[in-house]
Design a protein around this motif. Structure first.
Motif, short mmCIF file in Angstrom:
data_model
loop_
_atom_site.label_atom_id
_atom_site.label_comp_id
_atom_site.label_asym_id
_atom_site.label_seq_id
_atom_site.Cartn_x
_atom_site.Cartn_y
_atom_site.Cartn_z
N ARG A 325 28.93 49.69 50.14
CA ARG A 325 29.06 48.37 49.17
C ARG A 325 29.59 47.22 50.09
O ARG A 325 30.16 47.75 51.11
CB ARG A 325 29.98 48.92 47.75
N GLU A 326 29.40 46.18 49.42
CA GLU A 326 30.21 44.88 50.13
C GLU A 326 31.54 45.11 49.66
O GLU A 326 31.89 44.95 48.60
CB GLU A 326 29.57 43.69 49.88
N GLY A 327 32.44 45.47 50.70
CA GLY A 327 34.07 45.56 50.01
C GLY A 327 34.73 44.37 50.13
O GLY A 327 34.70 43.60 51.33
N GLN A 328 35.36 43.79 49.10
CA GLN A 328 36.27 42.84 49.24
C GLN A 328 37.27 42.90 48.04
O GLN A 328 37.12 43.73 47.08
CB GLN A 328 35.38 41.60 48.99
N LEU A 329 38.11 41.94 48.33
CA LEU A 329 39.43 42.03 47.23
C LEU A 329 38.63 41.59 45.90
O LEU A 329 37.60 40.89 45.96
CB LEU A 329 40.41 41.06 47.61
N GLY A 330 39.08 41.53 44.93
CA GLY A 330 38.48 40.91 43.35
C GLY A 330 38.42 39.58 43.72
O GLY A 330 39.29 38.85 44.19
N LYS A 331 37.44 39.10 43.11
CA LYS A 331 37.12 37.76 43.22
C LYS A 331 38.47 36.78 42.72
O LYS A 331 39.10 37.15 41.76
CB LYS A 331 35.85 37.19 42.07
N VAL A 332 38.80 35.66 43.47
CA VAL A 332 39.75 34.85 43.22
C VAL A 332 39.43 33.59 42.11
O VAL A 332 38.28 32.98 42.35
CB VAL A 332 40.26 34.37 44.55
N LEU A 333 40.18 33.46 40.95
CA LEU A 333 39.97 32.60 40.10
C LEU A 333 41.22 31.83 40.14
O LEU A 333 42.44 32.23 40.04
CB LEU A 333 39.73 33.24 38.64
N LEU A 334 40.98 30.36 39.97
CA LEU A 334 42.29 29.45 39.99
C LEU A 334 42.64 29.43 38.28
O LEU A 334 41.67 29.28 37.83
CB LEU A 334 41.81 28.17 40.49
N CYS A 335 43.77 29.87 38.07
CA CYS A 335 44.03 30.06 36.64
C CYS A 335 45.77 29.24 36.50
O CYS A 335 46.28 28.97 37.44
CB CYS A 335 44.54 31.48 36.29
N SER A 336 45.56 28.66 35.23
CA SER A 336 46.95 27.88 35.04
C SER A 336 47.74 29.23 34.62
O SER A 336 47.48 30.26 33.90
CB SER A 336 46.60 27.21 33.43
N LEU A 337 49.21 28.88 34.80
CA LEU A 337 50.01 29.90 34.57
C LEU A 337 50.58 29.79 33.38
O LEU A 337 51.18 28.81 32.95
CB LEU A 337 51.15 29.92 35.67
N GLY A 338 50.53 30.80 32.47
CA GLY A 338 51.08 30.82 31.05
C GLY A 338 52.34 30.79 30.86
O GLY A 338 52.81 29.70 30.01
N VAL A 402 44.23 34.09 41.15
CA VAL A 402 44.39 35.15 40.73
C VAL A 402 43.27 36.16 41.25
O VAL A 402 42.07 35.61 41.08
CB VAL A 402 44.49 34.84 38.89
N HIS A 403 43.59 37.34 41.56
CA HIS A 403 42.58 38.30 41.90
C HIS A 403 42.11 39.06 40.57
O HIS A 403 42.97 39.50 39.95
CB HIS A 403 42.98 39.21 42.83
N MET A 404 40.83 38.91 40.30
CA MET A 404 40.09 39.59 39.15
C MET A 404 40.00 41.21 39.38
O MET A 404 39.28 41.22 40.49
CB MET A 404 38.87 38.77 38.58
N LEU A 405 40.32 41.93 38.50
CA LEU A 405 40.23 43.35 38.65
C LEU A 405 38.86 43.87 37.80
O LEU A 405 38.87 43.90 36.65
CB LEU A 405 41.35 44.01 38.36
#
Length: 405
Positions: A325-338, A402-405
């Motif tokens: 498979r294509e190996g990579q870290l979880g997709k990065v999403l820019l989130c507001s910190l709660g 944030v890295h999405m899992l």
């Protein structure tokens, strides 16, 4: 030991994977779910490979202004009509059936006033268009078109497509056999009485479950007590179990403690160390190595929270590539910190938490506890927020990667 960053560790694994001999095998499509394609799939024929009716209705040669047609026969799906269909005549046809070569139009049944019997006349109600309700040969794709690339994980949908194209066998990447090791005299199996100084073995099921999520089900498990008295026997067991394994994933026993003996055991396997520590929190106690046989060794922290992070940041991306498979870290999403996070960070910190959407915007909330030994909070974790080295405070409302899992 200073250690390396997560990114540097993954680069070291990239170099290793360049020399890995990826083994493939033919496999029946019916049992290939969760395997990874080792070939690119092309259309062996036009799809569909004949003009077919998109509706239950009547096939005919369109004549502008004609409303009445004589019914010459009935065509069901799978039936080929070999006779002629003259001007002013029609054949009743079912959805999916092959349209006679001379017919250029299908009128749906709902627009036809008739009893449907052969020899009777049908009257067309409303307007029709020449060429309507026919799915033409090759409309879905022409022969030779690449439709499923190599490296695609075979899902149920992919299986359906392969079967629909007539593929009985496909070439897939072989799945590795994995030795899962846990360690520590303090670790006991669920079901035994919990006494002071002991903890239950959660890492074993976590690691085997993560492997299963990747489609790897052929695993062998062994527990190392780290008791010096048992060292020779446990080393002999690991050498024996490792002979038939491609990958070793362990938890615990790779830090600098007096009884952290797994690196010494891996040395006995001839392992070449890639790194012995990672510059991250939690999960600094991590180990990576390769044996002369090309076996990959991943040593993770014995603390559940740290092992969880180590799996997602270090092991999973590498194994994805190993599996084709294509190996990579979880997709990065820019989130507001709660809510704000204050913590001294001599290394990059990966904070466990969850992403929720508020007013259409992603917001990251950290776990109530982010200690490396944290266990209960893993239930809700679906992301890891990265706080870079040297940043000791992030305010609520601030944007964070944030890295999405």
């Amino acid at each position: 030991m200073v250690g390396v960053t997560v990114e540097a560790a993954l680069s070291l694994w990239d170099e290793v994977l360049e020399n890995v001999e990826y083994r493939t095998m033919p496999l029946s499509v019916t049992v290939a779910r969760d395997y990874v394609l080792a070939e690119t799939i092309t259309l062996p024929h036009d799809v569909p490979h004949f003009n077919k009716s998109a509706m239950d209705g009547y096939g005919l040669i369109y004549e502008d202004g004609r409303r009445n047609y004589i019914i010459d026969g009935i065509i069901g799906a799978g039936v080929v009509w070999n006779a002629q269909v003259p001007l002013g005549h029609a054949v009743r046809i079912m959805t999916g059936a092959m349209v006679p070569t001379m017919c250029d139009t299908v009128v749906m049944q709902e627009q036809c006033k008739t009893d449907g019997h052969i020899g009777s006349t049908l009257e067309i109600q409303g307007q029709i268009t020449k060429g309507s309700h026919i799915i033409y040969q090759g409309e879905d794709g022409r022969k030779g078109l690449e439709v499923i690339p190599e490296g695609t994980v075979i899902t149920t949908a992919v299986q359906a497509v392969l079967m629909g194209l007539g593929y009985e066998m496909v070439e897939v990447y072989r799945k590795p056999r994995v030795l899962v090791l846990t360690s520590g005299r303090e670790v006991i199996d669920p079901g035994l009485k919990l006494v002071p100084g002991k903890i239950y073995n959660s890492n074993r099921v976590m690691l085997q479950g993560f492997l299963k999520d990747l489609g790897v089900v052929e695993t062998v498990q062994y527990h190392v007590t780290d008791d010096p008295v048992a060292y020779d026997d446990e080393l002999e067991a690991i050498i024996r179990l490792a002979r038939d394994c491609d990958i070793i994933v362990s938890s615990g026993g790779v830090s600098v403690g007096l009884y952290d003996t797994l690196p010494k055991m891996y040395t006995a396997l001839g392992a070449k160390v890639l790194y012995g520590r990672i510059q991250m929190r939690p999960g600094a106690a991590s180990y990576g190595a390769v044996t002369p046989k090309g076996q990959l060794i991943f040593g993770l922290s014995g603390n559940p929270g740290a092992a969880f992070n180590g799996w997602h940041l270090l092991v999973k991306p590498v194994l994805q590539r190993y599996l084709g498979r294509e190996g990579q870290l979880g997709k990065v999403l820019l989130c507001s910190l709660g809510e704000g996070i204050e913590k001294k960070n001599p290394f990059d910190r990966y904070v466990q938490g969850s992403i929720v959407f508020e007013k259409g915007r992603p917001v990251f909330y950290k776990n109530c506890s982010n200690a490396s030994c944290g266990l209960v909070g893993l239930v809700t974790v679906n992301a890891l927020a990265k706080i870079p080295k040297g940043v000791n405070s992030v305010s609520g409302g601030e944007d964070i990667e944030v890295h999405m899992l």
